[in-house]
Structure formats: C-alpha cells, structure tokens
Write an enzyme that holds these catalytic residues in place. Structure first.
Site, mmCIF file in Angstrom:
data_model
loop_
_atom_site.group_PDB
_atom_site.id
_atom_site.type_symbol
_atom_site.label_atom_id
_atom_site.label_comp_id
_atom_site.label_asym_id
_atom_site.label_seq_id
_atom_site.Cartn_x
_atom_site.Cartn_y
_atom_site.Cartn_z
ATOM 1 C CD GLU A 46 10.602 29.929 15.642
ATOM 2 O OE1 GLU A 46 11.340 30.716 15.065
ATOM 3 O OE2 GLU A 46 10.856 29.466 16.773
ATOM 4 C CE LYS B 255 20.200 28.863 15.526
ATOM 5 N NZ LYS B 255 19.019 28.401 16.267
ATOM 6 C CB CYS C 246 35.435 20.553 17.595
ATOM 7 S SG CYS C 246 35.688 21.718 18.928
ATOM 8 C CD1 TRP D 253 30.845 24.672 20.412
ATOM 9 C CD2 TRP D 253 30.251 25.998 18.730
ATOM 10 N NE1 TRP D 253 29.754 25.384 20.807
ATOM 11 C CE2 TRP D 253 29.365 26.208 19.799
ATOM 12 C CE3 TRP D 253 30.068 26.730 17.548
ATOM 13 C CZ2 TRP D 253 28.315 27.114 19.733
ATOM 14 C CZ3 TRP D 253 29.015 27.627 17.489
ATOM 15 C CH2 TRP D 253 28.160 27.801 18.568
ATOM 16 C CG HIS E 31 -9.994 39.142 32.288
ATOM 17 N ND1 HIS E 31 -10.996 39.667 33.062
ATOM 18 C CD2 HIS E 31 -9.291 38.312 33.100
ATOM 19 C CE1 HIS E 31 -10.890 39.207 34.309
ATOM 20 N NE2 HIS E 31 -9.854 38.364 34.351
ATOM 21 C CE LYS F 112 10.806 27.599 19.048
ATOM 22 N NZ LYS F 112 12.079 28.039 19.522
ATOM 23 C CD GLU G 161 10.484 29.113 22.968
ATOM 24 O OE1 GLU G 161 10.360 30.346 22.982
ATOM 25 O OE2 GLU G 161 11.160 28.522 22.099
ATOM 26 C CG ASN H 11 33.884 16.951 19.425
ATOM 27 O OD1 ASN H 11 33.095 16.127 19.008
ATOM 28 N ND2 ASN H 11 33.484 18.000 20.090
ATOM 29 N N GLY H 12 35.419 17.944 22.510
ATOM 30 C CA GLY H 12 34.939 17.598 23.853
ATOM 31 C C GLY H 12 35.483 18.586 24.871
ATOM 32 N NE ARG I 29 31.074 17.212 14.956
ATOM 33 C CZ ARG I 29 30.282 16.532 15.766
ATOM 34 N NH1 ARG I 29 29.123 16.094 15.325
ATOM 35 N NH2 ARG I 29 30.638 16.301 17.011
HETATM 36 C C1 F6R Z 1 12.917 31.326 17.958
HETATM 37 C C2 F6R Z 1 14.208 31.928 17.731
HETATM 38 C C3 F6R Z 1 14.355 33.404 17.880
HETATM 39 C C4 F6R Z 1 15.607 33.710 18.683
HETATM 40 C C5 F6R Z 1 15.866 35.219 18.739
HETATM 41 C C6 F6R Z 1 17.046 35.559 19.621
HETATM 42 O O1 F6R Z 1 12.970 29.957 17.786
HETATM 43 O O2 F6R Z 1 15.148 31.243 17.431
HETATM 44 O O3 F6R Z 1 13.231 33.965 18.476
HETATM 45 O O4 F6R Z 1 15.430 33.197 19.967
HETATM 46 O O5 F6R Z 1 16.096 35.700 17.451
HETATM 47 O O6 F6R Z 1 18.222 34.995 19.154
HETATM 48 P P1 F6R Z 1 19.487 34.863 20.108
HETATM 49 O O7 F6R Z 1 19.138 33.930 21.192
HETATM 50 O O8 F6R Z 1 20.567 34.370 19.216
HETATM 51 O O9 F6R Z 1 19.757 36.237 20.644
#
Ligand code: F6R
Length: 589
Positions: free
Chosen positions: A476, A584, A2, A77, A492, A473, A469, A103-104, A30
């Site tokens: 992207e 996001k 928070c 949060w 293969h 990463k 992953e 916060n905590g 935050r």
């Molecule tokens: C990759 C990334 C995306 C999310 C995906 C699912 O770094 O951030 O692939 O993992 O859009 O998002 P959530 O987890 O919010 O359902």
C-alpha cells in the site's frame, strides 16, 4: 492524546482568543472530538466548550468574542467519557474559579472522585480530568496557597499528564508534566505553553521543553520550574531557538507521520496495556463471554482483519470454535444465539465492519468491539467495548494501531486462558527494543525491495497474519506487488514465479524454524533472495536475517514489517502518509 495550549499576556484582549483558535487548529491532529477554551480576565474565568471540530466549536460558541489576559485551549481525543459537550475540557471546580485542561489519563481518578464527592464536591463530567480542579479547590480550602495546592493536586495523581490550570485572581498558568509532552514558548511580554511547538511557532521560536516530573508556573514574563522533589530548575540553560516551519514541527522532527507513529508504538502499547489493567471488570466480562460462546466470530478489514486472524488462531489453538471473517464478506456467515462477534477497527467507522456486526447481531450474536476512536459508531453498537488508546493516527497506513490491536488481543487471550497476562506490562519495552535494533536492517531491506516488481511474504502458524500484514503494508505505501502465503503452501503454486533474485520475506516467530528452513531452502534452490525476520529462534540460511529476542514475537515483529514498508516507500520518493487511492476511514461498501 489531546492538544493543549495556554497563553498569558500583560493586557486583557480579544486578540488572545484568535491566537488560541489558530493554535488549536495546528493541534487538532492530536484530537478532534471536542474543543474548549477558558479565558481569565478582570471578570474572572469564562469557559466555552462543545463537541465538534475547532472550526465548528469556534463558530457555535463564538470563541472570538472571549476576552482575557490568560487563555487555555483544548482539543480532545476522548479516553474517559464519551465525546460530548460536558466532557469537553476545560473542566472547573465547584465554584468555577479554577479551570484545568489535561492531556493524558489518570489511573486513580475513580478513587479520587469518590473521596472528593464524599467531601461534597459536585462533578459535571465523566472525565478523569475533572478530579484535578476539585483537588486544587479542596487544597486551597484547607489553607494552601495556589501553587502549593496545585502541587498537592498533582502529587495525588497516578497516571500520565500534561496539565495546565488557571485560578481566578492569579496572573499565572500552572503546569505539570508526566509522560505527555509540554513545551513553553517565550514571546515578547507574552508566553505560551502547549503540547507541541507548532501550536505557538508563528509567535515565537524561543522554546523550553518541560521534562517528566516537572511542575511550575508561567507569567507573561517569567517561567518557574521545579522538580516534584522541590529542586528548582535553572530555566535559562534550557532555552533554545528552533528553526522549524509548522509542517516540520508537527512531525516532531520525523520526516513523515508514518515513521513518527511507528516510533510512538511503545508508548501506545504501554497505554493499551495499562488501560486494560485498570479496567479488569470489563476484561473479565469479555473473557467470560469468550469462554461461554459457542462460536467466536472475529471481524475487521485490512490491517484490523490481520490482527483478528491472529487472535482467531490463538483461540482455535485453545479449542474454541472461531471464524475469522473479512468484514466485507459478512453475508457468508449466518449468526445465531451463542455467537460472540469481536469487531476490530481503528476508526470504528468502517462500514463493512458495521454491516457485519449489524447483521450478526440481528441474528442473535453479542458484540465486543476493539476500536481506537472512542464512542465511534462500532463502539456504540457493541455490547462490550475496549479501546486501543493508541492516540490519533494520521498516516493512512495503520502502524501503531496494529501493534496495539495485537497487544489488546494478546491481553484478552492471556486473561481468558489463565496465562501470564501481567507479563504484558513490559511489552512496550520489547516493541521499543525491536524498533531500535532493526531500523538499519529495515532500511536496507526496504530499499532493496523497493526496486523489485513482486515480493512474497511467507509465514507459518501465528506468523501468517504477520506475513499478510507485511505484504499489505509494503504494497500500500510503496506500490510494489506483494503477496503472502502460508510458507508450506508456497510450494503448491506460488513457487513457480521464483527465479534468480526474486525476493521472499519469511516471518519467523520462533515456533517452527525447522519447518520454515525447509521452505527457505526450496526458495533458495530456485535463486530466491531470502530475508528472514526472526524472533527467539533463527532459521539460518537466509541472505539477510534479523534476530529479535522477545517474549511477545508478534509485538516485536510488527514494527519491523512497518519500517521495511516505510523505507521502501521513501526510497522511491513516495509520500507514505498519503498512499494513492486510499483513505484513512472507509465509509463506503
Ligand atoms: C492498512 C489500513 C487499512 C485499514 C482498514 C480498516 O494499513 O490502514 O487496511 O486497516 O481500512 O480500517 P479500520 O481499522 O479503521 O476499520
């Protein structure tokens, strides 16, 4: 996580409300589910708070009309209790003469609350924080002065906190800190105290950082700090001048949120595990559902799917029928009674995951969700929920949240099958060690990979989801094409691309280094440039291999693949926090 801000001035005015609002806007990263402000002036304490963003609550609650010589502001949060008007901070005691922001998380709040209720205290929220004003009230009732009562309240808490408290009649802000940040800003006849420096940076650059275990109070001209054992701290030695702008300061010295958040992973994992350990009733119920289920369907998108695949492999190895399901492909599975869905999502709002759980639920399945955002849509539609408690993630690429997803799932796995789940208490240390040991390696590898057109990420067994992953990463954030394969499958077809200098990153969790070595040799024979990230047992034969000693290989390897991606992006001059075309939270199908 928070955001908190406190301001104290010599004069009562409405101006402080404006400063509070502007500080809250800078703290909103935050936490952003609810907002509240308390003012203390000649008429006593007034609290205005509601669910919503800083802007919404400011308008709805007419915050600029508030006046006082002390202001507290909080942006929440949610950790304990849904994001609602009544759970928003500040929280007050029974009389409304004490207001607290926090916060905590307070681990022993249930016990404290029961004790306080038995003494007649009336609670009006579901939060852990509300015990604090009631404790202060209780200690004052027993004859203590304000500061002694505040100290006694803090000493009763088991958990993490950055706490600010105000008491009617006192021209002081009381504060205490353990494990969550708290910084004082020293102004001219006006002082500030907040979760971070940007909150008050437009008003002062003279700062004083509070250390863990310290407690004290702030007047408009002075600061008093002591350690919990009573030793008085010499505050003058601590004062320093910062030369930051607001943007730099909110990243706390890091160049980007992505790297800041990777470095927050140890704390995030610590919070994840301690929250699961303090909620064993729910854990036990979920684990029993896993044991009893005819099929466990694990769904998620992107990074969250990779965490799900990892868990699915763990379950399959124990003889459980488990289906890893990419959420957007949900229509391929017909649900039935006896199915258990485990839905994994950082945001808790990804529409594909919601569609998957809605369909399978309507066909008879039960739903467990693992989300980071409290009371998100996915959490609300689930029968059981677990929260990752990683704190807000600003960088678009999932980093600390992936590591906490894996940590939560490892916990569930260990608990379900009678493994040593208590050992996960130290998992955060392994994550920290991995970050410290690999930053140089990751930078070098990231910079080399950034110059390539294509990369393979290969792994076997439980390393495969990590290889997937790793490829996602780097792809992207650095826009280099990366593909993952089961290492054994690479011969293969994929191997036909490998020629002189083609980069191949092997993920080796230490389970099958001999088999991986065969694949390394095959790639090497064709001129491939071999990088290996190894935990526990080495593969050897690589051009570059990093070795991590780890009880939880997935948790140690996770930040390494993220650091490589980060440094690849940065070396190309890209902004890893905002990769092109990505959002996001993905709320479209
Ligand atoms: C990759 C990334 C995306 C999310 C995906 C699912 O770094 O951030 O692939 O993992 O859009 O998002 P959530 O987890 O919010 O359902």
């Amino acid at each position: 996580m928070c955001g908190i801000i406190g301001i104290i001035s010599s004069k009562e005015s409405k101006k402080l409300s404006e400063i509070t609002i502007s500080a809250l806007k800078r703290l909103e990263y935050r936490g952003y589910d609810s907002v509240g402000v308390a003012s203390l002036g000649s008429k006593g304490i007034e609290v205005r708070k509601a669910k919503g963003t800083v802007e919404q609550v400011t308008l709805k609650k007419k915050i600029p009309e508030m006046s006082g010589y002390i202001f507290l502001g909080h942006t929440r949060w949610a950790t304990h209790g849904a994001p609602t008007d009544y759970n928003a901070h500040p929280h007050t005691d029974c009389s409304g003469r004490i207001a607290v922001i926090h916060n905590g998380t307070i681990k022993n709040f249930k016990e404290l609350r029961a004790e306080l209720e038995s003494l007649g205290h009336k609670f009006s929220s579901e939060t852990d924080t509300e015990v604090i004003p009631h404790l202060i009230e209780e200690f004052i009732k027993r004859g203590m002065d304000s500061f002694t009562a505040f100290k006694s309240a803090i000493k009763s808490l088991d958990g993490s906190y950055a706490v600010l408290a105000i008491i009617d009649g006192e021209k002081r802000i009381f504060f205490a800190k353990r494990d969550n940040p708290l910084v004082i800003g020293l102004g001219e006849g006006e002082n500030y105290i907040a979760s971070d420096i940007p909150a008050f940076l437009p008003y002062t650059k003279r700062i004083l950082v509070i250390s863990d275990g310290e407690i004290g109070f702030l007047t408009n001209t002075n600061v008093y700090i002591e350690e919990l054992n009573g030793n008085v701290v010499d505050v003058h030695k601590r004062i320093r001048i910062v030369d930051w702008d607001v943007e730099t300061a909110s990243k706390e010295g890091y160049a980007h949120f992505m790297i800041k958040e990777i470095h927050e992973s140890p704390k995030a994992v610590r919070d994840t595990i301690s929250s699961l350990m303090s909620d064993l009733d729910v854990v036990e119920k979920i684990c029993e559902e896993i044991r009893q289920a005819e099929r466990v369907i694990i769904t998620g998108a992107g990074t969250s799917y990779h965490a799900g695949l990892y868990f699915s492999l763990l379950l399959t190895r124990e003889g459980i029928t488990s289906i890893p399901l990419i959420a957007s492909e949900y229509y391929n599975v017909k649900g039935k009674k006896g199915d258990l869905i485990i839905a994994i999502s950082q945001s808790g709002e990804t529409i594909d995951v919601l569609q998957a759980i809605r369909k399978l639920k309507s066909e008879g399945a039960k739903v467990v969700s693992i989300t980071n955002v409290i009371e998100s849509a996915i959490a609300r539609e689930s029968d059981y929920k677990i929260y990752m408690r990683a704190g807000p993630e600003i960088g678009v690429a999932a980093t600390k949240t992936f590591t906490t997803q894996v940590a939560s799932l490892l916990f569930l796995y260990s608990y379900t099958f009678g493994k040593d789940w208590k050992a996960l208490k130290d998992a955060d240390k392994e994550v920290e060690q991995a970050i410290n040991a690999t930053e140089g390696f990751a930078k070098r590898v990231g910079e080399e990979l950034a110059k390539k057109q294509n990369i393979y990420y290969l792994g076997r067994g439980l390393s495969l989801p990590l290889a997937m992953e790793g490829a996602l990463k780097i792809k992207e954030v650095s826009y280099v094409h990366a593909e993952s394969y089961p290492a054994g499958e690479s011969k293969h077809g994929p191997i036909s691309l490998v020629e002189n200098g083609f980069p191949v990153v092997f993920i080796n969790d230490g389970e099958m280094p001999e088999l991986l070595k065969n694949n390394v040799m095959e790639m090497k024979a064709r001129g491939g440039k071999i990088y290996v990230i190894s935990a526990n047992r080495k593969v050897g034969e690589a051009d570059l291999e990093i070795f991590l000693n780890s009880k939880f290989p997935a948790l140690s390897i996770s930040p390494v693949i993220q650091l490589i991606a980060y440094y690849a992006a940065v070396s190309k001059g890209l902004d890893p926090d905002k990769p092109r075309n990505l959002a996001k939270t993905v709320t479209v199908e």
